[in-house]
Scaffold this active site. Structure first.
Site, PDB file in Angstrom:
ATOM      1  N   GLU A 223       0.802  -1.239   0.000  1.00  0.00           N
ATOM      2  CA  GLU A 223       0.000   0.000   0.000  1.00  0.00           C
ATOM      3  C   GLU A 223       0.828   1.280   0.000  1.00  0.00           C
ATOM      4  OE1 GLU A 223      -2.840  -0.253   3.196  1.00  0.00           O
ATOM      5  OE2 GLU A 223      -3.819  -2.010   2.330  1.00  0.00           O
TER       6      GLU A 223
ATOM      7  N   ASN B 188       2.136  -5.115  -3.194  1.00  0.00           N
ATOM      8  CA  ASN B 188       0.728  -5.428  -2.920  1.00  0.00           C
ATOM      9  C   ASN B 188      -0.033  -4.136  -2.645  1.00  0.00           C
ATOM     10  OD1 ASN B 188      -1.275  -7.572  -2.298  1.00  0.00           O
ATOM     11  ND2 ASN B 188      -1.186  -6.775  -0.202  1.00  0.00           N
TER      12      ASN B 188
ATOM     13  N   HIS C 233     -10.391  -5.849  -2.451  1.00  0.00           N
ATOM     14  CA  HIS C 233     -11.469  -5.620  -1.476  1.00  0.00           C
ATOM     15  C   HIS C 233     -12.547  -4.841  -2.219  1.00  0.00           C
ATOM     16  CE1 HIS C 233      -9.070  -7.059   1.842  1.00  0.00           C
ATOM     17  NE2 HIS C 233      -8.095  -6.215   1.547  1.00  0.00           N
TER      18      HIS C 233
ATOM     19  N   GLU D 278      -6.315 -10.554  -1.422  1.00  0.00           N
ATOM     20  CA  GLU D 278      -7.142 -10.325  -0.223  1.00  0.00           C
ATOM     21  C   GLU D 278      -8.621 -10.216  -0.595  1.00  0.00           C
ATOM     22  OE1 GLU D 278      -5.625  -6.992   2.043  1.00  0.00           O
ATOM     23  OE2 GLU D 278      -3.547  -7.615   1.751  1.00  0.00           O
TER      24      GLU D 278
ATOM     25  N   ASP E 163     -12.378 -10.021  -1.006  1.00  0.00           N
ATOM     26  CA  ASP E 163     -13.665 -10.076  -0.313  1.00  0.00           C
ATOM     27  C   ASP E 163     -14.590  -9.086  -1.006  1.00  0.00           C
ATOM     28  OD1 ASP E 163     -12.538  -7.719   0.763  1.00  0.00           O
ATOM     29  OD2 ASP E 163     -12.393  -8.512   2.803  1.00  0.00           O
TER      30      ASP E 163
HETATM   31  C1  XIL Z   1      -6.533  -6.149   8.023  1.00  0.00           C
HETATM   32  C2  XIL Z   1      -6.893  -7.299   8.932  1.00  0.00           C
HETATM   33  O1  XIL Z   1      -7.798  -8.128   8.266  1.00  0.00           O
HETATM   34  C3  XIL Z   1      -7.483  -6.792  10.223  1.00  0.00           C
HETATM   35  O2  XIL Z   1      -7.635  -7.882  11.128  1.00  0.00           O
HETATM   36  C4  XIL Z   1      -6.577  -5.752  10.846  1.00  0.00           C
HETATM   37  O3  XIL Z   1      -7.210  -5.215  11.988  1.00  0.00           O
HETATM   38  C5  XIL Z   1      -6.297  -4.657   9.851  1.00  0.00           C
HETATM   39  O4  XIL Z   1      -5.721  -5.221   8.693  1.00  0.00           O
HETATM   40  N1  XIL Z   1      -4.995  -4.456   3.481  1.00  0.00           N
HETATM   41  C6  XIL Z   1      -4.048  -5.322   3.956  1.00  0.00           C
HETATM   42  C7  XIL Z   1      -4.371  -6.220   5.079  1.00  0.00           C
HETATM   43  O5  XIL Z   1      -2.943  -5.419   3.382  1.00  0.00           O
HETATM   44  O6  XIL Z   1      -3.252  -6.486   5.880  1.00  0.00           O
HETATM   45  C8  XIL Z   1      -5.481  -5.676   5.927  1.00  0.00           C
HETATM   46  O7  XIL Z   1      -5.823  -6.641   6.913  1.00  0.00           O
HETATM   47  C9  XIL Z   1      -6.666  -5.313   5.066  1.00  0.00           C
HETATM   48  C10 XIL Z   1      -6.297  -4.269   4.064  1.00  0.00           C
END
Ligand code: XIL
Length: 674
Positions: free
Chosen positions: A148, A191, A228, A256, A258
């Protein structure tokens, strides 16, 4: 030379549709991909959670346990306990691990955020990368080295962070360079989120960075798209974005995933975008049940709070399978150069072919003779044959057949370096519970789910022994058979050949047992990972040739690391009577085999493409094994600079077959481009 044609077996439903796999991991593996999930260490003791995790997924990302605030809460004091729990859980089950994440502005301890001196921050960042990667070395498939780092909105620039503010924008490059030195085997990924829509400024900013890194040789292997998504799912350009990044020469992964409310269409669209891009190597969802999700109340995952599969689960399974079915008839199989290409856009087919890192022709240098038989008071050995080899705990461990006029048994030896091979002690395995009598053609591997070494060999049946310690030659168990008796299809087809050269390889769901018959047939049986070593059934002809010598024996099957490919090698007897190897590839172990280098004029390895800088001691390149990248049941090789341990023979030798003076040598590929 003839062409090996793939056979349709009972694993293909009538009409040619492949039978659907029953788990996400197995379905993704059908096309050479993985399917992963984020895992929280604290939930591993929740049995519903662990049951789904162990059953469905073959890749794992620690959700929080590898983040800076978890691992180095205060400067120089590292705690890997929770991360190790996840890694050990995964490794014991043959699941791989994504490392997440080394350098990120979030979940960063206050002591790092407060550093204002560039020299201090630089050494703190590099030390964090090096120490973390060293701890997990050998266990991580891909690392999110930087997470990020780009800004949302229209700037296309890096976001403000302590790293960017104190070190300048070059910190990303520095992090990747440090990471490569710390673990040269792990894939190094950038990422981010909101980089799925091709025209977004943020996507373009990341794209420019990756293009620049590739142009200047900054080490980067992959880009992770967090994915996401809101309820509508991926933007319509997502597949374009994935393929444009892939065209830069990096793997892409959905890291990741969802989707709010988990609509079936939205999930299918996300999966298809990956499924249609050859270098999209896998998909990870960010949690298992809706109740495990960080997006509270949005129900964005594939399992509900009770652990039941949601409609989106079925939709993902179908989307993964959509292109996996090869055509049903033999002619179509033979002409399907890229078996899984049915729904791959034409533009991606060439990418799929080039993503196959193996070349289409090979050249090699051979060592001189590295290993010869060592007779002792009770063993008089003429030939040392059929080597199997792994590298474990700083040593090479070699198993081989020992032959003389009376028959066969096996030997074990280990050494730290090939230059030491000749002085290694030969331990005769007939002194272990393996016992005396016909035992030959060993294959050794570590079966990770049982944390046990297996030695597979022929005894007239297909047999195996196990050993908790590969270094203990007396630790092998007595032989057990894989089959109650020779399968009918083999008895019916072997003619006056012999049933030889058993070979086991597993993907994330199943194990396969290959064997040959010196009569033009390669056989394949199958069982589940959970049942292995029991339950081998569904024996089929995996490949055949009407010229028995063209598809003779000593078949090897490997997974090619970081591609969607498996490699098949089969030993043939050439028109000059000399042994050589032919090669094919497939996108699944049970799939159809496409020629790679398989003729006498373009062989995998033959006297004609092997040079002998220290003298030609053999014109046979016969039964052996590739050096593997890992020791486990996946039989994974790295396609870079292949090495093949083989048996060769003085060209003038003749007489009784069992008494031939076979010796072992090592081929090293000379036309590798990496
Ligand atoms: C999130 C986790 O799912 C949570 O449990 C934590 O509180 C915050 O981080 N981008 C990422 C992940 O790279 O590491 C994040 O994970 C979600 C967004």
């Amino acid at each position: 030379t003839g062409t090996a044609t793939a056979a349709t077996g009972p694993d293909r439903a009538p009409g040619g549709a492949s039978v659907l796999a029953t788990t996400l991991g197995a379905q993704a593996a059908e096309s050479g991909r993985y399917f992963g999930t984020a895992v929280a260490a604290g939930k591993l003791t929740d049995t519903t959670y662990a049951t789904i995790l162990n059953r469905e997924f073959n890749m794992v990302t620690p959700e929080n346990e590898m983040k800076w605030d978890a691992i180095e809460r205060s400067r120089g004091s590292f705690d890997f306990t929770a991360a190790d729990r996840i890694v050990n859980h995964a490794t014991a089950r043959g699941q791989r691990v994504r490392g997440h994440t080394l350098v990120w502005h979030s979940q960063l301890p206050g002591w790092v955020g407060g550093i204002t001196d560039a020299g201090t921050l630089r050494s703190v960042m590099n030390n964090h990368i090096t120490t973390s990667m060293a701890h997990f070395r050998g266990k991580i498939h891909s690392w999110d080295v930087v997470n990020e780092a780009f800004a949302d909105g229209t700037s296309g620039e890096q976001r403000a962070s302590v790293f960017r503010n104190v070190l300048g924008s070059g910190y990303i490059e520095e992090a990747f360079r440090t990471a490569r030195s710390a673990d040269s085997a792990a894939k190094l990924c950038y990422n981010d989120y909101n980089i799925e829509n091709w025209s977004d400024a943020k996507t373009q900013g990341v794209y420019r960075m990756v293009r620049d890194f590739k142009a200047r040789g900054v080490p980067i292997d992959c880009v992770g798209f967090q994915a996401h998504f809101a309820a509508g799912g991926p933007p319509s350009s997502f597949q374009t974005t994935l393929s444009n990044f892939a065209a830069l020469g990096v793997d892409v992964q959905i890291t990741e995933l969802d989707i709010a409310q988990a609509s079936t269409t939205a999930y299918a669209n996300a999966v298809k975008a990956c499924r249609n891009v050859a270098r999209c190597t896998g998909i990870t969802v960010w949690g298992i049940r809706d109740t495990d999700s960080w997006r509270t109340g949005q129900n964005p995952l594939l399992f509900d709070g009770n652990g039941a599969k949601k409609p989106a689960y079925q939709s993902v399974m179908s989307a993964l399978a959509a292109t996996a079915a090869p055509a049903s008839d033999a002619a179509a199989l033979a002409s399907a150069a890229v078996p899984a290409s049915a729904a791959v856009p034409a533009s991606a087919v060439s990418a799929r072919n080039t993503a196959a890192a193996l070349p289409t022709s090979f050249t090699w240098n051979s060592s001189n003779i590295l290993l010869s038989p060592k007779s002792d008071a009770t063993h008089t050995i003429d030939g040392l044959k059929d080597p199997s080899v792994v590298y474990h705990n700083g040593k090479w461990h070699v198993f081989a057949t020992v032959a003389n006029a009376a028959g066969y048994n096996m030997v074990y030896l280990s050494f730290t370096d090939w230059s030491q091979a000749a002085s290694a002690t030969h331990h005769y395995l007939d002194r272990s519970a393996i016992g005396t009598g016909y035992r030959a053609a060993p294959q050794v591997f570590y079966f990770a789910p049982q944390q046990t070494w297996y030695l597979v060999y022929q005894t007239g049946n297909a047999s195996y022994s196990t050993n908790p310690d590969i270094g203990n030659p007396n630790g092998w168990s007595a032989p057990r058979h894989f089959y109650p008796s020779i399968p009918d299809i083999i008895a019916d087809n072997m003619g006056n050949g012999g049933w030889v050269d058993m070979w086991v390889i597993c993907d994330s769901a199943n194990c396969y047992l290959f064997s040959s018959d010196d009569n033009g047939h390669l056989y394949r049986s199958q069982t589940t990972m959970a049942q292995f070593p029991n339950g081998f059934t569904n024996t089929v002809i995996a490949a055949q040739d009407s010229n028995r010598y063209a598809l003779y024996e000593a078949a090897n099957v490997y997974r090619v690391q970081d591609t969607n490919q498996y490699l098949l090698l089969v030993e043939a007897i050439g028109s000059n009577g000399r042994r050589y190897f032919r090669s094919w590839t497939s996108n699944s172990i049970a799939g159809s085999w496409t020629p790679l280098a398989e003729s006498e004029s373009n062989p995998f390895a033959r006297s004609t493409n092997v040079s002998f800088p220290s003298g030609t001691w053999t014109t046979d390149i016969s039964h052996g094994e590739l050096i593997r990248a890992r020791n486990d049941q996946t039989l994974t090789i790295n396609s870079c600079r292949l090495q093949y341990l083989y048996q060769g023979l003085s060209p003038g030798a003749g007489g009784d077959y069992n008494s031939l003076p076979w010796r072992l040598g090592l081929l090293t590929q000379t036309n590798s481009t990496c």
